[in-house]
Design an enzyme around this catalytic site. Structure first.
Site, PDB file in Angstrom:
ATOM      1  N   GLU A  10      35.307 -98.953  11.329  1.00 32.70           N
ATOM      2  CA  GLU A  10      35.108 -98.656  12.748  1.00 32.70           C
ATOM      3  C   GLU A  10      35.793 -99.794  13.478  1.00 32.70           C
ATOM      4  O   GLU A  10      35.379-100.942  13.370  1.00 32.70           O
ATOM      5  CB  GLU A  10      33.604 -98.582  13.034  1.00 32.70           C
ATOM      6  N   CYS A  61      31.802-102.004  20.935  1.00 32.57           N
ATOM      7  CA  CYS A  61      32.870-101.069  20.564  1.00 32.57           C
ATOM      8  C   CYS A  61      32.952 -99.948  21.576  1.00 32.57           C
ATOM      9  O   CYS A  61      33.980 -99.296  21.717  1.00 32.57           O
ATOM     10  CB  CYS A  61      32.600-100.434  19.208  1.00 32.57           C
TER      11      CYS A  61
END
Lengths: 490, 490
Positions: free
Chosen positions: A265, A302
Site C-alpha cells: 500500500e 495515506c
C-alpha cells in the site's frame, strides 16, 4: 514489560549483530535510551526457517485455537498499559488521545479478525455434490476451500505505530489466515515495536502456538528487508509506506526464481471533487472540515486529501479553504526524514511555474496550491504525493475537462465527491470514471478515517497499491494470504 | 461461414501486414488453403484502443444483457456446424469424438458463465449498514462490489482448440466479468480461431455490444504478443501453455511502468501417489486405467500424470503399467514442434544415467521411466514436464522419504492419492504436505478430466501457474478479472 533491544526470533531473543541504533523522540529529535541491535542475515534466516517449520503445525491449528491466540494478542497489548501509549507518543510525536484511539482501533481490528475466523464460512467453502449416475462420466464430489500461503514478511508503516505496525492489519490478517509472520520493525518506532512484538510472543506461548509463528527483526537500512523478501521460504509480503519502498520490494519479489505476491500500500493523493450546490449549502463549514481533514495527524495519512478537483466557477471556495489553512498549526512530524521530505515537496510546489500558492506562508506550513488541468497534465510532478498537510487544487473549465482529467489520473486509494442531489444528476459519467481509478469512493465525507469493517476497501489501482484486487483494511484483507485448493472425491 | 484470414478488430476485419502463414494439418503436415495475414503493431494498437473505448460502455452493460451476449456466442458457435469440427480436427490431429465433446464442453462453459452472472450475488456485494448514532463518530454506510479490470489480452492453448482457445474459459470469464478481450490467435489452429472469432464478433453485433468488446489478432512469432502485454491500455493477461511462454509474459507484465496481473497456466507433472492396499484391491484394472490416462489426447494435457510416487515394496505395479503402455499407440501430436519436443524429452530420459526405462521401446513411444528420490533430487531435469505420454516413477524407500520428496516438489496443478481407507490411516502428514503443492488433490481418480464447476481449482503454486490465488477453470475464474470497490455513503 522490559524492552529487549533485540530480535524476537520465535520464543527467543537474539542480538548477534554489531550495528546498533536508538529510537528518536519525534518532538525533540533526541535519542531514547534503549539501544537496538540490528538483525544479521543469519538471524533473518533463522526467523524464516522457524516460520517455515511452525507453518506445518500452525496451518493445522483449528480456527478456534487461532482465534484464541489473536484474542490473547489483544489482551497482552492492553497489559503493557500506559508505557505503550507513552512510548508510541514519544517515537511518533502523535498526541496521546490519538495513540490511545489507535490502540483501541488495533484491539478492535484484532478482535474483528478473531471473530471472522470463528465463523467457518470464512474459508469460502464451495461444494459440488457428486453425480455418480451422470453420463457419459460420473461427476466426482468437489470441495473448494481457502488455505494459507505460508510464511509472510510484513513491513509496518511509520504513521500508525500501532494499527499498521507490529500488531496491525497486515500481521493480523496473515496470522488469522494461518500464515506465520516475520515482521520487519520500523526504525522510526523500534521501542513500540519491541513492546508489541513481545506481546505477540507471549500470546503465542500462552496459547500454545508453535515456536516461530511470529518473529520480529530490527534494521535501519533496506538490506535485511530485501533479504527477507528474496528468501526462498517467504511466500508473501505485505507493506505499507512509500511508493519507492513498496515498488522496490515488488520488484525484488517478482524477479525471484519463484515469484511471490507483494501487497504494497503505497499511498495516493486522494482527489476530492467539489460541486457548486454542495459548496453553496455547506458554506464555511465545508472549508472548516476540509482544512481539518488536510491537517489531521499532520497530514500524514495515506488517505490525506492532497488533490482538489473543482470547476472554475467555484474557485472562490479555494480562497476560503486557504484562509482556514492559514490558521492551522503545522504540528510535529513523525520523523526528521518526513519533515525534510515535506519541506522539499512544499518548496517544489512553491517555486513551480505551473502552480500558484493560495495560502499565505512562503515557508513550509499547511498549504494550498492551485493549477490548471493543462498545467497539471503537462507537469505530472505537481500531482506527486507530498506526505503532510499540502493540497493542490486543479481548476477545470467545465465538467468535460474534469472527466478528461480524471481519465489521466493514476490509481488512488480513495476519491471523494462533494455534491448535492442537484449536482449529482449531471455526474453519472464522472463518477463512473472516478470509480475506475480508486479502491473507495465517498460521497460527502472525507477520506481520512478508514472504517475497519467487512465492506471496506483500502486498496486501489497501481500506484496506490501493487495489487488492486485486494484490501489491506477490513476482514477481506485475510484473502491476500490464502489460495483455493479443490479436494476431489475426498 | 467463410474464413477471413484477417484480424478481427471489433466489428471489422483488417489485414495491413505483409507476413503470411497458413494453418497446418496435424496428421499430414500439409498446409491448409487459407492464407492468414499476421497482425501489425498498428492493428494490435487499434484493437486495444477500441477495447478501451468499448470498456466505458461494456462495463456498464447490465449482467442480464451480458449474459445474453454470452448465450449468443454459444449459439453462433453451434451455427458454424460441422465445418468447425472438421477444421479443429484437421489442425489439431485430435479425433472427431474428442473435438465434438470439446465443443460441448465449450458451450457448457459459456452457459455456466452466463448463468453465473445472472445471479447478482456474483458481484460479492458486502454491505455494512450506517450507524449514524455511533460514538465518537457516526459510521457511514459501506458497500463493496467487484468491478471489471478492463481490456484483457488472452492467449489460447494449442491442446484445446475450442475449450481453452478463442471462446474458452479465459475469454469467457473476462467477458463475463465485463472486460473486453483482445485474443491472440494460436498459430497452431488459425482456421479454428478465425471461425470462432467470427462467431463472437457476430454475437456481439447481434446483442448490441459496443464495437471493440472483442478482437482477434494473428501472429506466428512472439512480437505481437509482447506488444499486447506491454501496451498501456492492457489491464490483465490470461495465458495457457508452456512455462517458457507464460513466464516470458509474466516478466514483461511485472516490468511495465504500471504492472498488471498475468494469469498464466503453465502446466505441471501432476504426481500420482500409489499405495499398497489400493494396488492390491484394484490389480490390473488400475494399470489399465492409468495407462489410458497417460495416453489420453496423446498425453497432451496440463493435467497429464507425468510423475508416479510409489514405495519400493510396490514397484511391481510399475512392471504391469509398463506392459500396458507397451501396447498403447503414440498417436498424432498437435504440432510438429510438440512432437519434436516430446522426442527430445524422451531421449533425454532414455539416456539419463539417473533413470531406468521400464517400457520396451527405445524410440519415442508411450513410456515409463523410474528413478530414486536421491537421483530425482540430484537431477531435477528428470522431473521436467515432457508434454506427451511419458511418465517418471520415483521409487521411495519409505513413507518418510515420500514426504521429504514431496516437500521438495515444485508447485503442481494436481496431485492424486490412490489409496484404500487402510492405506489412508497413515497418510495424514503426507496429504497435508501434498495439499501445499497443488491446486487440486484427488483421491482414487485420475487428474485428466477437469470438471467445469464452481468448486474446481485449475491452478496451483508457481511454476504450475503464475498466480496460485486463482483458477482458470470453473466459475470462480471470473474473479481473476475483477477487483473490489467500496462505495461509502452512496
Amino acid at each position: 514489560m522490559n524492552l529487549t533491544g533485540k530480535q524476537l526470533i520465535g520464543f527467543q531473543t537474539k542480538a548477534a549483530g554489531h550495528r546498533n541504533f536508538q529510537g528518536i523522540q519525534a518532538a525533540s529529535g533526541e535519542a531514547l535510551p534503549q539501544v537496538f541491535v540490528e538483525a544479521t542475515a543469519d538471524e533473518a534466516h533463522e526467523a524464516l526457517t522457524k516460520a517455515s517449520a511452525a507453518f506445518k503445525v500452525y496451518r493445522n491449528v483449528s480456527d478456534g485455537e487461532r482465534a484464541k491466540f489473536l484474542h490473547a494478542i489483544a489482551e497482552e497489548i492492553l497489559v503493557i498499559g500506559d508505557v505503550l501509549i507513552q512510548t508510541a507518543c514519544a517515537e511518533s510525536g502523535l498526541p496521546e488521545a490519538r495513540i490511545t484511539g489507535e490502540r483501541g482501533r488495533t484491539i478492535g481490528q484484532i478482535q474483528a479478525f478473531a471473530n471472522f475466523i470463528s465463523n467457518p464460512s470464512w474459508k469460502r467453502e464451495i461444494v459440488d455434490e457428486a453425480m455418480p449416475e451422470r453420463q457419459p462420466l460420473p461427476k466426482p464430489r468437489l470441495v473448494q476451500k481457502q488455505i494459507p500461503l505460508g510464511p509472510t514478511v510484513v513491513f509496518g508503516a511509520s504513521n500508525f505505530p500501532l494499527a499498521f505496525s507490529v500488531a496491525g492489519g497486515d500481521t493480523l490478517s496473515a496470522l488469522a489466515a494461518g500464515c506465520p509472520v516475520v515482521f520487519k520493525a520500523h526504525p522510526a518506532h523500534p521501542n513500540t515495536c519491541d513492546l508489541v512484538g513481545q506481546a505477540i510472543q507471549q500470546a503465542a506461548q500462552k496459547t500454545g502456538m508453535p515456536d516461530g509463528t511470529f518473529s520480529l527483526v530490527h534494521a535501519q537500512g533496506h538490506e535485511i528487508g530485501g533479504y527477507l523478501v528474496t528468501h526462498p521460504l517467504t511466500k508473501a509480503v505485505a507493506f505499507t509506506g512509500s511508493y519507492r519502498g513498496g515498488k522496490a520490494l515488488f520488484d525484488l519479489a517478482v524477479r525471484r526464481e519463484v515469484p511471490i505476491p507483494v501487497y504494497a500500500e503505497m499511498g495516493s493523493i486522494n482527489p476530492v471533487y467539489l460541486f457548486s450546490d454542495r459548496l453553496a449549502t455547506q458554506g464555511e463549514g465545508l472549508a472548516d472540515a476540509f482544512s481539518q481533514s488536510i491537517c489531521l495527524g499532520v497530514g500524514q495519512f495515506c488517505t490525506n486529501p492532497g488533490l482538489i478537483v473543482i470547476l472554475e466557477k467555484d474557485r472562490e471556495f479555494l480562497t476560503s479553504l486557504a484562509a482556514k489553512l492559514d490558521h492551522m498549526p503545522l504540528g510535529t512530524f513523525l520523523t526528521a526524514g518526513i519533515k525534510q521530505s515535506f519541506e522539499h515537496g512544499f518548496n517544489t510546489l512553491n517555486h513551480h511555474p505551473a502552480t500558484q500558492r493560495l495560502t499565505a506562508s512562503s515557508t513550509p506550513a499547511p498549504s494550498l496550491f492551485s493549477t490548471s488541468v493543462r498545467e497539471a497534465l503537462a507537469h505530472p510532478e505537481v500531482l506527486e504525493e507530498v506526505f503532510g498537510p499540502c493540497t493542490v487544487a486543479v481548476v477545470c473549465q467545465d465538467l468535460a475537462e474534469m472527466i478528461a482529467f480524471t481519465e489521466q489520473l493514476p490509481g488512488q486509494l480513495t476519491a471523494t465527491i462533494q455534491a448535492e442531489p442537484s449536482d449529482l444528476v449531471n455526474l453519472a459519467e464522472l463518477i463512473d470514471e472516478v470509480s475506475q481509478k480508486v479502491g473507495r469512493i465517498l460521497l460527502n465525507g472525507f477520506p481520512t478515517g478508514v472504517e475497519v469493517s467487512a465492506a471496506m476497501v483500502h486498496g486501489g489501482p497501481f500506484p496506490a497499491t501493487s495489487d488492486a484486487r485486494s484490501t489491506s483494511v477490513g476482514t477481506e484483507a485475510i484473502y491476500r494470504f490464502t489460495r483455493p485448493v479443490c479436494w476431489q472425491n475426498f
